[in-house]
Design an enzyme around this catalytic site. Sequence first.
Site, PDB file in Angstrom:
ATOM      1  N   SER A   1     -54.220-135.122  82.717  1.00 60.53           N
ATOM      2  CA  SER A   1     -54.812-136.081  83.635  1.00 60.53           C
ATOM      3  C   SER A   1     -53.986-136.139  84.913  1.00 60.53           C
ATOM      4  O   SER A   1     -52.775-135.942  84.879  1.00 60.53           O
ATOM      5  CB  SER A   1     -54.839-137.454  82.954  1.00 60.53           C
ATOM      6  OG  SER A   1     -54.922-138.474  83.910  1.00 60.53           O
TER       7      SER A   1
ATOM      8  N   GLU B   1     -64.853-128.658  75.930  1.00 63.49           N
ATOM      9  CA  GLU B   1     -65.877-129.509  76.556  1.00 63.49           C
ATOM     10  C   GLU B   1     -66.776-128.703  77.483  1.00 63.49           C
ATOM     11  O   GLU B   1     -67.995-128.899  77.522  1.00 63.49           O
ATOM     12  CB  GLU B   1     -65.207-130.649  77.336  1.00 63.49           C
ATOM     13  CG  GLU B   1     -64.547-131.664  76.415  1.00 63.49           C
ATOM     14  CD  GLU B   1     -63.747-132.720  77.174  1.00 63.49           C
ATOM     15  OE1 GLU B   1     -63.897-133.900  76.863  1.00 63.49           O
ATOM     16  OE2 GLU B   1     -62.972-132.348  78.080  1.00 63.49           O
TER      17      GLU B   1
ATOM     18  N   LYS C   1     -51.500-137.193  78.979  1.00 67.18           N
ATOM     19  CA  LYS C   1     -52.761-136.698  78.434  1.00 67.18           C
ATOM     20  C   LYS C   1     -52.790-135.186  78.169  1.00 67.18           C
ATOM     21  O   LYS C   1     -52.272-134.402  78.936  1.00 67.18           O
ATOM     22  CB  LYS C   1     -53.917-137.026  79.386  1.00 67.18           C
ATOM     23  CG  LYS C   1     -54.355-138.467  79.403  1.00 67.18           C
ATOM     24  CD  LYS C   1     -54.795-139.021  78.050  1.00 67.18           C
ATOM     25  CE  LYS C   1     -56.085-138.415  77.521  1.00 67.18           C
ATOM     26  NZ  LYS C   1     -57.269-138.830  78.266  1.00 67.18           N
TER      27      LYS C   1
ATOM     28  N   GLN D   1     -90.328-112.831  88.974  1.00 63.25           N
ATOM     29  CA  GLN D   1     -89.047-112.585  89.645  1.00 63.25           C
ATOM     30  C   GLN D   1     -88.085-113.766  89.478  1.00 63.25           C
ATOM     31  O   GLN D   1     -86.880-113.576  89.371  1.00 63.25           O
ATOM     32  CB  GLN D   1     -89.305-112.325  91.134  1.00 63.25           C
ATOM     33  CG  GLN D   1     -88.061-112.152  91.966  1.00 63.25           C
ATOM     34  CD  GLN D   1     -88.393-111.741  93.394  1.00 63.25           C
ATOM     35  OE1 GLN D   1     -88.932-110.668  93.624  1.00 63.25           O
ATOM     36  NE2 GLN D   1     -88.105-112.597  94.347  1.00 63.25           N
TER      37      GLN D   1
ATOM     38  N   THR E   1     -70.166-135.790  55.739  1.00 65.12           N
ATOM     39  CA  THR E   1     -71.585-135.896  56.074  1.00 65.12           C
ATOM     40  C   THR E   1     -71.698-137.218  56.828  1.00 65.12           C
ATOM     41  O   THR E   1     -70.944-138.166  56.525  1.00 65.12           O
ATOM     42  CB  THR E   1     -72.493-135.907  54.826  1.00 65.12           C
ATOM     43  OG1 THR E   1     -72.157-137.023  54.018  1.00 65.12           O
ATOM     44  CG2 THR E   1     -72.361-134.625  54.016  1.00 65.12           C
ATOM     45  N   HIS E   2     -72.564-137.274  57.773  1.00 64.96           N
ATOM     46  CA  HIS E   2     -72.683-138.475  58.626  1.00 64.96           C
ATOM     47  C   HIS E   2     -71.347-138.852  59.249  1.00 64.96           C
ATOM     48  O   HIS E   2     -71.086-140.017  59.536  1.00 64.96           O
ATOM     49  CB  HIS E   2     -73.237-139.668  57.842  1.00 64.96           C
ATOM     50  CG  HIS E   2     -74.434-139.334  57.024  1.00 64.96           C
ATOM     51  ND1 HIS E   2     -75.723-139.441  57.493  1.00 64.96           N
ATOM     52  CD2 HIS E   2     -74.532-138.836  55.758  1.00 64.96           C
ATOM     53  CE1 HIS E   2     -76.569-139.047  56.544  1.00 64.96           C
ATOM     54  NE2 HIS E   2     -75.868-138.677  55.485  1.00 64.96           N
TER      55      HIS E   2
ATOM     56  N   ASN F   1     -93.538-102.982  89.542  1.00 71.52           N
ATOM     57  CA  ASN F   1     -93.797-103.828  88.368  1.00 71.52           C
ATOM     58  C   ASN F   1     -93.271-103.207  87.078  1.00 71.52           C
ATOM     59  O   ASN F   1     -92.606-103.877  86.287  1.00 71.52           O
ATOM     60  CB  ASN F   1     -95.303-104.100  88.245  1.00 71.52           C
ATOM     61  CG  ASN F   1     -95.853-104.850  89.444  1.00 71.52           C
ATOM     62  OD1 ASN F   1     -95.077-105.289  90.299  1.00 71.52           O
ATOM     63  ND2 ASN F   1     -97.159-104.996  89.516  1.00 71.52           N
TER      64      ASN F   1
ATOM     65  N   SER G   1     -85.321-110.987  95.751  1.00 66.93           N
ATOM     66  CA  SER G   1     -84.620-111.103  94.459  1.00 66.93           C
ATOM     67  C   SER G   1     -83.258-110.422  94.525  1.00 66.93           C
ATOM     68  O   SER G   1     -82.631-110.171  93.501  1.00 66.93           O
ATOM     69  CB  SER G   1     -85.465-110.458  93.360  1.00 66.93           C
ATOM     70  OG  SER G   1     -85.763-109.118  93.693  1.00 66.93           O
TER      71      SER G   1
ATOM     72  N   TYR H   1     -99.000-108.821  86.214  1.00 63.64           N
ATOM     73  CA  TYR H   1     -97.788-109.145  86.947  1.00 63.64           C
ATOM     74  C   TYR H   1     -98.077-110.222  87.973  1.00 63.64           C
ATOM     75  O   TYR H   1     -99.117-110.201  88.651  1.00 63.64           O
ATOM     76  CB  TYR H   1     -97.208-107.908  87.663  1.00 63.64           C
ATOM     77  CG  TYR H   1     -95.952-108.261  88.458  1.00 63.64           C
ATOM     78  CD1 TYR H   1     -94.702-108.282  87.851  1.00 63.64           C
ATOM     79  CD2 TYR H   1     -96.034-108.655  89.803  1.00 63.64           C
ATOM     80  CE1 TYR H   1     -93.569-108.658  88.555  1.00 63.64           C
ATOM     81  CE2 TYR H   1     -94.910-109.034  90.507  1.00 63.64           C
ATOM     82  CZ  TYR H   1     -93.677-109.031  89.883  1.00 63.64           C
ATOM     83  OH  TYR H   1     -92.559-109.419  90.580  1.00 63.64           O
TER      84      TYR H   1
ATOM     85  N   ASN I   1     -56.066-132.918  77.158  1.00 60.46           N
ATOM     86  CA  ASN I   1     -57.517-132.999  76.930  1.00 60.46           C
ATOM     87  C   ASN I   1     -58.100-131.621  76.604  1.00 60.46           C
ATOM     88  O   ASN I   1     -57.719-130.626  77.212  1.00 60.46           O
ATOM     89  CB  ASN I   1     -58.211-133.546  78.184  1.00 60.46           C
ATOM     90  CG  ASN I   1     -57.697-134.927  78.557  1.00 60.46           C
ATOM     91  OD1 ASN I   1     -57.384-135.749  77.698  1.00 60.46           O
ATOM     92  ND2 ASN I   1     -57.587-135.176  79.856  1.00 60.46           N
TER      93      ASN I   1
HETATM   94  N1  ARG Z   1     -88.469-108.025  92.707  1.00 57.16           N
HETATM   95  C1  ARG Z   1     -89.629-108.014  91.889  1.00 57.16           C
HETATM   96  C2  ARG Z   1     -89.344-108.713  90.565  1.00 57.16           C
HETATM   97  O1  ARG Z   1     -88.222-108.971  90.274  1.00 57.16           O
HETATM   98  C3  ARG Z   1     -90.037-106.611  91.627  1.00 57.16           C
HETATM   99  C4  ARG Z   1     -91.504-106.422  91.434  1.00 57.16           C
HETATM  100  C5  ARG Z   1     -92.223-106.702  92.691  1.00 57.16           C
HETATM  101  N2  ARG Z   1     -93.601-106.392  92.535  1.00 57.16           N
HETATM  102  C6  ARG Z   1     -94.543-106.773  93.391  1.00 57.16           C
HETATM  103  N3  ARG Z   1     -95.746-106.452  93.133  1.00 57.16           N
HETATM  104  N4  ARG Z   1     -94.255-107.495  94.454  1.00 57.16           N
HETATM  105  O2  ARG Z   1     -90.235-109.031  89.815  1.00 57.16           O
END
Ligand code: ARG
Length: 493
Positions: free
Chosen positions: A279, A292, A285, A324, A157-158, A112, A25, A319, A287
């Site tokens: 453009s 957008e 143009k 992640q 409206t509409h 966790n 992560s 968990y 735009n």
């Molecule tokens: N990188 C993990 C996450 O974002 C952290 C927790 C990882 N926990 C585990 N039991 N592998 O959720």
Amino acid sequence: MRTDVVRLGRLSGERTGEMMHFLSSMRADRCIADADVLVDIAHVVMLDKQKIIDRDITKQLLPALLELQDEGVPEEVFDDRFEDIHAGIEALLIEAVGAEAGGRMHMGRSRNDEVATCIRIKLRDDVLKQMAALLKVREVLVALAAQHIESVMPGFTHMQHAQPTTLAHYLLAYEQAFSRDFDRLKEAYIRINQSPLGAAAFASTGYPINRELTARFLGFDGLVTNTMDAVATRDFALETLADLSILMANVSRICEDLIIWSTWFVKFVTLDDAFCSTSSIMPQKKNPDIAEIMRAKTGSVFGAYTGALLTVKGLPMSYNRDLQELTPNIWRGMRDAKESLRMLVDMLSSATFDTARMREESGKNFSTATELADTLVRSYGLAFRTAHNIVGRAVQKGYLNLETLDTAAQELGVEISFAEKGLTQDKINAVLDVDSSLALRKAPGGPAPLATKIAIEERKKQLDTDSVLIDERLAKLSKARDDLIAEARRLVV
Ligand code: ARG
């Protein structure tokens, strides 16, 4: 630095770089790296105060962490091989102060509860920034409204010319919508700012930890009490993304208006050149590309929300690593919404509204016909539906005058002659006048200049109140942080 500090006991076997990258992560963890250092500091100070670690361990851990706090997390930590920032920082600590001290930092906690805590810390800051950005948009809308209390324009409206209104009334409508977006984030913050720390893997820990203490150190307003819930839930993030989605739907709608208003058909607004592109082939143009892109970013934010929502659907307690994958959606949604709001502020404040064009359109398509029907009710005691039908039938004939009104009444079998009752063309014209029709609409929140002035004063007061709230929350967070750092420094001297 060893990259396998978490893994090396239980697991063996080499993993490919591709595998590490897939699992890690680390990219999204850049968003929570600073929060993680803070969480580490709070946790270590708590371990010390609860006498779970000896002071000499504290004196080794905290200086290293305070250095990370001052200097930032070094680049070498952002390595996929650590899996995530939590393991990366722990490995760095072990490298810096040795396994004897470094290996004690993770007592009584898990990644966790750690990651859930980090996400909440980062998210609450982002939410406050988002609220501040919304406040700016609202301030611009109110300031513009104050300049356009008398700027008559057609309301739709509409997408059909419906009734005359004012530009101020229109701008205040969006301000009110953004004010509700503000309120939603304000309330989401309350649920975000609860500490999951101490939940450990999910079943808390046997060490005599003090959850209230770390919560206070980290500026949380309370605990996510149940430790299983604390690691399992991301509802606070879903709620925020839902709020951002609703907010972006409002952004998209105002952008859509401005895009239509800047067309050659409508020409109600000229957007500043900076917000437009040209453009590559058509030299003439101009735009409205920024508007957008904002309209499109709205879709991306909805995507972030649905991505997050679908990630938690069907996850068993508690968990699961799936969570992640949810996290990057939070930061993506936040970024898109924040950038959009910033663009919107400047796009609105630099736009030139063509009030003459608006006035020119405001009486078209019999836009004051409702007022005429109401006058027939008031003056001649007709039921509203009868008057509505008579005026509608006259419109069908192409004109609103004495003759068409009388003929319409006859055709509809209504025994009345407006001419005989004393209605004159001058009176009809006066009733159909755009400004007088507007002036009558002075119920609270209506477009009459009188009602608009009252609304603007009320909105200004609300803006002040909302601004104070942001400042109070920011001050509370920075005081908690200062207190924690001061406490950590005291422990190491
Ligand atoms: N990188 C993990 C996450 O974002 C952290 C927790 C990882 N926990 C585990 N039991 N592998 O959720």
